[in-house]
Design an enzyme around this catalytic site. Structure first.
Site, PDB file in Angstrom:
ATOM      1  N   SER A  24       7.759   5.857   2.972  1.00 23.38           N
ATOM      2  CA  SER A  24       7.710   7.030   4.891  1.00 23.38           C
ATOM      3  C   SER A  24       8.761   8.112   4.089  1.00 23.38           C
ATOM      4  CB  SER A  24       6.947   6.551   5.496  1.00 23.38           C
ATOM      5  OG  SER A  24       6.177   5.327   5.217  1.00 23.38           O
ATOM      6  N   ASP A 316       1.910  -2.079   8.002  1.00 26.16           N
ATOM      7  CA  ASP A 316       1.723  -2.850   6.781  1.00 26.16           C
ATOM      8  C   ASP A 316       2.682  -3.799   6.027  1.00 26.16           C
ATOM      9  OD1 ASP A 316       0.715  -0.285   6.806  1.00 26.16           O
ATOM     10  OD2 ASP A 316       3.116   0.950   6.323  1.00 26.16           O
TER      11      ASP A 316
HETATM   12  O1  SPQ Z   1      -0.134   6.115   2.418  1.00 31.07           O
HETATM   13  P1  SPQ Z   1      -1.001   5.084   2.738  1.00 31.07           P
HETATM   14  O2  SPQ Z   1      -2.136   5.033   1.628  1.00 31.07           O
HETATM   15  O3  SPQ Z   1      -1.337   5.273   4.589  1.00 31.07           O
HETATM   16  O4  SPQ Z   1       0.276   3.630   3.367  1.00 31.07           O
HETATM   17  C1  SPQ Z   1       0.536   3.260   4.357  1.00 31.07           C
HETATM   18  C2  SPQ Z   1       0.668   1.357   2.893  1.00 31.07           C
HETATM   19  O5  SPQ Z   1       0.482   0.459   3.442  1.00 31.07           O
HETATM   20  O6  SPQ Z   1       1.798   1.886   2.624  1.00 31.07           O
HETATM   21  C3  SPQ Z   1      -1.054   2.748   5.024  1.00 31.07           C
HETATM   22  F1  SPQ Z   1      -2.158   1.490   3.991  1.00 31.07           F
HETATM   23  O7  SPQ Z   1       1.313   3.065   5.103  1.00 31.07           O
HETATM   24  C4  SPQ Z   1       1.277   3.962   5.834  1.00 31.07           C
HETATM   25  C5  SPQ Z   1       0.862   2.758   7.527  1.00 31.07           C
HETATM   26  O8  SPQ Z   1       0.434   2.541   7.424  1.00 31.07           O
HETATM   27  C6  SPQ Z   1       1.867   5.269   6.339  1.00 31.07           C
HETATM   28  C7  SPQ Z   1       2.324   5.532   7.286  1.00 31.07           C
HETATM   29  C8  SPQ Z   1       3.722   7.088   6.573  1.00 31.07           C
HETATM   30  O9  SPQ Z   1       4.188   6.826   6.450  1.00 31.07           O
HETATM   31  O10 SPQ Z   1       3.405   7.824   8.399  1.00 31.07           O
HETATM   32  C9  SPQ Z   1       1.809   5.603   7.694  1.00 31.07           C
HETATM   33  C10 SPQ Z   1       0.936   4.462   8.714  1.00 31.07           C
HETATM   34  O11 SPQ Z   1      -0.246   4.907   8.808  1.00 31.07           O
HETATM   35  P2  SPQ Z   1      -1.196   5.286  10.042  1.00 31.07           P
HETATM   36  O12 SPQ Z   1      -1.947   5.760  10.014  1.00 31.07           O
HETATM   37  O13 SPQ Z   1      -1.276   4.107  10.734  1.00 31.07           O
HETATM   38  O14 SPQ Z   1      -0.272   6.797  10.258  1.00 31.07           O
END
Ligand code: SPQ
Length: 429
Positions: A24, A316
């Site tokens: 992130s 996650d």
């Molecule tokens: O980037 P991506 O594909 O959404 O990745 C994930 C992961 O498991 O690595 C989710 F599938 O992480 C997100 C996390 O769940 C990364 C993130 C961020 O960097 O802001 C936030 C979370 O998602 P969300 O939908 O709750 O904002």
């Protein structure tokens, strides 16, 4: 690589690992470096597939980015330095890239088109496209902008006062990034605290953002200045080895320089509640992103309930926590985690389906799962379903299976942890 065979070794896992950079924070360092004025230098950047997709998109938007082994250098020219891309922006498998990128492009007065892989094509985009339209961006796409491919033309944004329907750092961040370019003050209200890396980045890049309980306020027309960022180790990657250390008999593992941002540390709370032997030492008092070392030892565990405001702090980590719970005494219940259904896969279904194949006693519910502890895992053929976190969870499960595990589609793991198997094998020497 179509599949990998993981043989039972019955060996304790011992040693020390330097956990790779936080995904992130790595994404955000490229994005903020690109919209700031001046040079940004990033150390411990995660060279995972998702973060490489972010670099590729910003290069297509005209930003010069140099990669060397230990340093990423971004030559930002401010929001106005971004140029209309003459190629399609491809975010690959990365939800963070597409949602935050939409927030940036909403304020740019040019046309961009965006695609991703098959998994991205199923992930909901209305949660960002709808409020960005309210701010004035023109967004088109499949099912009226609900899914990729998407196109966006922006500029002339008006501020927004928006209550997020779900606790999502990606939606919050997209609106903050658009808000930075709007004409006035925007406010965003979260139903529960989600990861706050975007807010911390704004301050690190010399910008201003206020937070009053769950209400975030950000002024438009801010100029950010290039800076130096050190990315801490990713607690979501560390989680796989925390669980490995806790469930493989006789193990003791030290994880160095792991990010300890309080909006991400739900796994520590859960492992402590379950009775794990987990020590956190040498914490740095860094106001940007705190980090420290973790030591985990094999121990007896007990089931627990995971719900409510804790969920966004460990969303996650739920796949690997489910594996942990199969080895605890008693039942573990995970509730209020509907968001798992819209990740790289439907992680309620994929976790339950794949752990069941290995002999776990686990049930899906509408908003989570119920795990009956004390299972002895057998072995068999399982799949990551193209989801990095499912792939790594299954590879750790294989360490306690009685028989061989064949893991299909292990290559998905390089999305967030390219040297995962090298790290796992190093603990067996
Ligand atoms: O980037 P991506 O594909 O959404 O990745 C994930 C992961 O498991 O690595 C989710 F599938 O992480 C997100 C996390 O769940 C990364 C993130 C961020 O960097 O802001 C936030 C979370 O998602 P969300 O939908 O709750 O904002």
């Amino acid at each position: 690589m179509e599949s990998i065979k993981l043989q039972p070794t019955n060996k304790a896992l011992n040693g020390e690992l330097e956990i790779p950079g936080d995904k992130s924070i790595s994404h955000r360092s490229v994005m903020f470096g690109s919209i700031a004025k001046g040079v940004t230098k990033v150390t411990n950047f995660l060279p995972g597939d998702d973060c490489l997709s972010t670099i590729s998109c910003f290069r297509k938007l005209g930003v010069k980015i140099e990669e060397s082994e230990n340093l990423l250098t971004i030559y930002g020219n401010g929001f106005d330095g971004l140029k209309e891309p003459d190629e399609i922006l491809d975010v690959g498998n990365s939800g963070t890239t597409i949602r935050l990128l939409l927030g940036i492009l909403a304020g740019r007065p040019f046309y961009s088109s965006i695609i991703g892989d098959q998994s991205i094509g199923k992930r909901p985009m209305t949660r960002v496209t709808e409020p960005l339209r309210q701010m004035g961006a023109t967004i088109n796409g499949r099912k009226d902008g609900a899914f990729t491919p998407l196109s966006i033309s922006g500029g002339g944004l008006i501020p927004i006062h928006y209550k997020l329907p779900v606790a999502s750092a990606q939606v919050k961040s997209a609106l903050i990034l658009a808000g930075l370019q709007a004409n006035g003050e925007s406010t965003i209200t979260e139903p529960a605290k989600s990861r706050d890396h975007t807010e911390r980045m704004i301050r690190k890049f010399g910008g201003e953002i206020q937070k009053d309980n769950q209400v975030i306020s950000v002024n438009g027309n801010q100029t950010l200045k290039g800076t130096e960022i050190h990315v801490p180790g990713d607690i979501s990657s560390a989680a796989f080895f925390l669980v490995a250390g806790a469930i493989v008999t006789g193990s003791e593992i030290v994880l160095k320089n792991v990010g300890l941002n309080p909006t991400r540390d739900g796994i520590i709370e859960v492992m402590n509640k379950m009775g794990a032997s987990l020590d956190i030492t040498q914490q740095t008092g860094d106001s940007f992103e705190p980090m420290g070392d973790m030591k985990i030892k094999f121990s007896k565990l007990k089931g627990t309930v995971i719900e409510g405001e804790l969920i966004p702090k460990l969303i996650d980590e739920i796949p690997i926590i489910a594996l942990l719970a199969t080895q605890a005494e008693g039942i573990t219940v995970i509730k209020n985690a509907e968001e798992l259904k819209v990740k790289e896969t439907n992680r309620i279904d994929t976790v339950v389906q794949e752990l069941t194949k290995l002999g776990a006693a686990i049930e899906a519910t509408n908003d989570g799962m119920i795990i009956y502890g004390g299972s002895s895992l057998t072995g068999g053929t399982v799949s990551s379903h193209g989801d990095h976190r499912i792939g790594m969870m299954l590879a750790i499960a294989a360490q306690i299976c009685r028989g061989e595990v064949i893991l299909e589609n292990p290559e998905a793991i390089s999305v967030s942890y390219p040297n995962f198997f090298a790290h796992l094998n190093s603990l067996k020497n």
